[in-house]
Motif scaffolding. Structure first.
Motif, PDB file in Angstrom:
ATOM      1  N   LEU A 257       0.842  -1.197   0.000  1.00 38.72           N
ATOM      2  CA  LEU A 257       0.000   0.000   0.000  1.00 38.72           C
ATOM      3  C   LEU A 257       0.878   1.248   0.000  1.00 38.72           C
ATOM      4  O   LEU A 257       0.660   2.180  -0.799  1.00 38.72           O
ATOM      5  CB  LEU A 257      -0.910  -0.006   1.231  1.00 38.72           C
ATOM      6  N   LEU A 258       1.861   1.282   0.871  1.00 36.98           N
ATOM      7  CA  LEU A 258       2.773   2.431   0.919  1.00 36.98           C
ATOM      8  C   LEU A 258       3.623   2.521  -0.342  1.00 36.98           C
ATOM      9  O   LEU A 258       3.990   3.624  -0.783  1.00 36.98           O
ATOM     10  CB  LEU A 258       3.672   2.342   2.154  1.00 36.98           C
ATOM     11  N   LEU A 259       3.931   1.376  -0.920  1.00 33.43           N
ATOM     12  CA  LEU A 259       4.675   1.336  -2.180  1.00 33.43           C
ATOM     13  C   LEU A 259       3.931   2.099  -3.280  1.00 33.43           C
ATOM     14  O   LEU A 259       4.547   2.700  -4.162  1.00 33.43           O
ATOM     15  CB  LEU A 259       4.876  -0.122  -2.599  1.00 33.43           C
ATOM     16  N   SER A 260       2.616   2.104  -3.205  1.00 34.46           N
ATOM     17  CA  SER A 260       1.783   2.766  -4.218  1.00 34.46           C
ATOM     18  C   SER A 260       1.599   4.256  -3.949  1.00 34.46           C
ATOM     19  O   SER A 260       0.841   4.911  -4.661  1.00 34.46           O
ATOM     20  CB  SER A 260       0.410   2.089  -4.281  1.00 34.46           C
ATOM     21  N   MET A 261       2.291   4.804  -2.930  1.00 35.38           N
ATOM     22  CA  MET A 261       2.148   6.210  -2.554  1.00 35.38           C
ATOM     23  C   MET A 261       3.473   6.961  -2.667  1.00 35.38           C
ATOM     24  O   MET A 261       3.901   7.629  -1.726  1.00 35.38           O
ATOM     25  CB  MET A 261       1.642   6.327  -1.114  1.00 35.38           C
ATOM     26  N   PRO A 262       4.156   6.908  -3.797  1.00 32.83           N
ATOM     27  CA  PRO A 262       5.455   7.579  -3.879  1.00 32.83           C
ATOM     28  C   PRO A 262       5.370   9.097  -3.755  1.00 32.83           C
ATOM     29  O   PRO A 262       6.378   9.746  -3.451  1.00 32.83           O
ATOM     30  CB  PRO A 262       5.973   7.158  -5.265  1.00 32.83           C
ATOM     31  N   ASP A 263       4.187   9.676  -3.986  1.00 33.89           N
ATOM     32  CA  ASP A 263       4.043  11.119  -3.834  1.00 33.89           C
ATOM     33  C   ASP A 263       3.989  11.533  -2.365  1.00 33.89           C
ATOM     34  O   ASP A 263       4.212  12.708  -2.044  1.00 33.89           O
ATOM     35  CB  ASP A 263       2.785  11.606  -4.550  1.00 33.89           C
ATOM     36  N   LEU A 264       3.690  10.573  -1.481  1.00 36.82           N
ATOM     37  CA  LEU A 264       3.592  10.868  -0.056  1.00 36.82           C
ATOM     38  C   LEU A 264       4.745  10.274   0.740  1.00 36.82           C
ATOM     39  O   LEU A 264       5.274  10.899   1.656  1.00 36.82           O
ATOM     40  CB  LEU A 264       2.263  10.332   0.513  1.00 36.82           C
ATOM     41  N   VAL A 265       5.126   9.044   0.410  1.00 33.94           N
ATOM     42  CA  VAL A 265       6.141   8.308   1.165  1.00 33.94           C
ATOM     43  C   VAL A 265       7.506   8.495   0.500  1.00 33.94           C
ATOM     44  O   VAL A 265       7.643   8.325  -0.711  1.00 33.94           O
ATOM     45  CB  VAL A 265       5.791   6.810   1.254  1.00 33.94           C
ATOM     46  N   ASP A 266       8.524   8.815   1.290  1.00 28.27           N
ATOM     47  CA  ASP A 266       9.866   9.038   0.756  1.00 28.27           C
ATOM     48  C   ASP A 266      10.845   7.924   1.101  1.00 28.27           C
ATOM     49  O   ASP A 266      11.936   7.865   0.526  1.00 28.27           O
ATOM     50  CB  ASP A 266      10.411  10.367   1.286  1.00 28.27           C
ATOM     51  N   TYR A 267      10.464   7.062   2.021  1.00 28.05           N
ATOM     52  CA  TYR A 267      11.340   5.979   2.465  1.00 28.05           C
ATOM     53  C   TYR A 267      10.446   4.858   2.986  1.00 28.05           C
ATOM     54  O   TYR A 267       9.451   5.116   3.675  1.00 28.05           O
ATOM     55  CB  TYR A 267      12.263   6.483   3.578  1.00 28.05           C
ATOM     56  N   LEU A 268      10.785   3.607   2.629  1.00 29.38           N
ATOM     57  CA  LEU A 268       9.966   2.470   3.052  1.00 29.38           C
ATOM     58  C   LEU A 268      10.847   1.247   3.272  1.00 29.38           C
ATOM     59  O   LEU A 268      11.525   0.780   2.349  1.00 29.38           O
ATOM     60  CB  LEU A 268       8.898   2.154   2.002  1.00 29.38           C
ATOM     61  N   GLU A 269      10.843   0.745   4.490  1.00 31.01           N
ATOM     62  CA  GLU A 269      11.502  -0.517   4.805  1.00 31.01           C
ATOM     63  C   GLU A 269      10.613  -1.298   5.771  1.00 31.01           C
ATOM     64  O   GLU A 269       9.504  -0.876   6.104  1.00 31.01           O
ATOM     65  CB  GLU A 269      12.895  -0.291   5.420  1.00 31.01           C
ATOM     66  N   GLY A 270      11.087  -2.439   6.215  1.00 32.65           N
ATOM     67  CA  GLY A 270      10.361  -3.241   7.184  1.00 32.65           C
ATOM     68  C   GLY A 270      11.285  -4.312   7.719  1.00 32.65           C
ATOM     69  O   GLY A 270      12.325  -4.595   7.122  1.00 32.65           O
TER      70      GLY A 270
END
Length: 517
Positions: A257-270
């Motif tokens: 879900l966050l992967l589909s929000m590049p305009d909002l999210v600038d970094y994503l890990e887990g």
């Protein structure tokens, strides 16, 4: 007799280069006739972060300029020194001796001055803000210098004390990769010394075959002596958030879900949280108390994401985080966010390093395993992984987060799983430490065997994974690793390093005599 002849050749080589070059060439102070001494030597050139392989070189070259490297490789290419191989060593953060050269020559890249030149958009004909920097310089140096003018590279690694040339020779991934691609997708130009000693400037439009070969090429085609890195505006602050899960499917669904929000999210890990020690270890740098008291009869999962806060532009990162989290399905109340400086966020692993060093837990063996896993196989891989580790005793983080295939340039030498129909690929990093007190030699051997079992099972068609920062037990495994790209890889090798002088620690090719090419 053969060993004595080889040693004589190396001595002659060192003497010739010392007479012809102003660079500092140091012959290792070792007794070539003593094999015991050879195997037990422990110098910087035979040591890396993994502390699993210790291959001693015959000599170490400390070049003062790329021309010194060119001189060495040109001499070797034209000579009868058929046994000598060459490895470039940056920050020494390899795991399995990839930057070592048994009885060969190690080039210490940090001896070349790490001059950094920042160019803001419009300053020259390039049309992009960029930095020109030595291949042996560290990413932390580039960050510190570029921030002085409000700029920074777009794509990072989690740990910044790595060399520019080192990460570009592999890929360079972190939480920005889903948005901007790996570091090798954010390079405008390179200066490279090929295995034939040619000093060449290359880019997507100039000597492009060399440019793409070197990026992700595991050091097999040339040594990166300078790179032009794409820059962008740097934020002042970052809103750093973490959310916890007790179900893997929900965890990966929210990641995508966050992967589909590049305009909002600038970094994503887990990451996977198998025990209390893991929770504490991954929270050292997170500047907030986690009111999380888990029941560790089961495994937990954590999503970590960040939103850049350009305060001068009037953005409200906290509101953006709230908007994002309302769509997520994490454990109720287990969501935390804090504001930190951009520098502190990017340099967060340094805080963990200092903590580990203070407890004597940094300079220990690191039997790490990194793999790219297709989206369709990520749940099976998670099960395979948990079957082969002891969650109660595991020390170190287990990273799991998604990337997008179309952010990787297929012309480079980097390898992703052979599942082109799947846009989403997961990177899994099993970054365990093996402290001698709790894990002696027999325990370490067992971990390495388990890692190999994981690789073999995960590489089978059912999961279809590929190693990142790969290590294989013999050259026979590399064609399978590269798959349909193997022919291109070997053709590039023949073009740029026909004698297989470079990067012997990777174990891909065998050194060839000039007379046989």
């Amino acid at each position: 007799m053969e060993l004595a002849l080889f040693c004589t050749k190396v001595n002659i080589l060192i003497l010739v280069l010392a007479l012809c070059s102003p660079c500092k060439f140091i012959q290792s102070p070792m007794d070539f006739g003593s094999s015991d001494f050879l195997h037990t030597r422990n110098t910087a050139a035979s040591l890396d972060f993994g502390r699993l392989v210790f291959n001693s070189p015959s000599a170490v070259l400390k070049p003062r300029s790329p021309k010194d490297i060119s001189l060495l490789l040109t001499f070797l290419s034209a000579s009868s020194f058929g046994e000598v191989t060459v490895a470039a060593r940056g920050a020494g953060h390899s795991i399995h001796g990839q930057a070592q050269a048994l009885d060969g020559i190690v080039i210490e890249m940090d001896s070349i001055p790490s001059d950094i030149y920042i160019h803001k958009k419009g300053d020259d004909e390039a049309g992009f803000s960029h930095a020109d920097i030595s291949g042996g310089a560290l990413w932390i140096e580039l960050l510190e210098e570029s921030l002085k003018v409000g700029l920074a590279p777009r794509s990072w690694t989690d740990y910044l004390y790595l060399s520019i040339g080192g990460t570009l020779s592999h890929g360079g991934v972190s939480g920005q990769t889903f948005k901007y691609g790996p570091q090798i997708s954010n390079v405008l130009q390179l200066d490279v010394v090929t295995g034939k000693g040619e000093l060449m400037t290359c880019s997507p439009t100039k000597n492009s075959e060399l440019f793409y070969a070197v990026l992700g090429g595991l050091g097999q085609f040339g040594i990166i002596t300078r790179a032009r890195i794409l820059l962008q505006d740097a934020p002042q602050k970052v809103r750093w958030a973490r959310a916890f899960y007790d179900d893997f499917d929900t965890f990966t669904r929210d990641q995508e879900l966050l992967l589909s929000m590049p305009d909002l999210v600038d970094y994503l890990e887990g990451f996977i949280v198998p025990n209390q020690l893991s929770l504490l270890g991954t929270s050292i740098a997170f500047p907030a108390h986690l009111g999380f008291v888990p029941e560790f009869h089961k495994v937990y999962y954590c999503i970590e994401f960040a939103v850049h806060d350009f305060q001068a532009k009037g953005t409200n990162a906290e509101q953006v985080v709230e908007k994002i989290t309302k769509q997520m399905s994490h454990i109720p109340s287990l969501m935390y966010s804090v504001e930190v400086s951009y520098f502190d966020f990017l340099n967060r692993v340094r805080i963990e390093e200092m903590s580990l060093r203070s407890r004597g837990l940094w300079e220990v063996p690191h039997p790490w395993l990194n793999m790219f896993v297709p989206r369709s196989g990520i749940k099976d891989f998670k099960d395979l992984l948990l079957e082969n580790i002891s969650p109660e005793e595991f020390e170190g983080p287990i990273l799991v987060y998604p990337l997008l295939r179309d952010k990787w340039d297929a012309n480079t030498s980097a390898v992703l799983p052979d599942a082109p129909a799947e846009q989403v690929v997961y990177i899994v990093g099993v970054l365990r430490s093996a402290t001698p007190a709790s894990c002696p030699a027999r325990c370490l051997d067992d971990i390495l065997r388990r890692n190999r079992r994981i690789v073999e099972a995960a590489s089978a068609p059912r999961i279809g994974a590929k190693q990142y920062l790969p290590r294989h037990p013999s050259p026979l495994h590399w064609p399978d690793h590269f798959g349909r790209r193997w022919n291109r890889f070997t053709a590039r090798k023949s073009l740029f390093d026909p004698l297989s002088l470079l990067a012997p620690g990777q174990g891909i090719f065998t050194r060839t005599h000039a007379s046989t090419v």
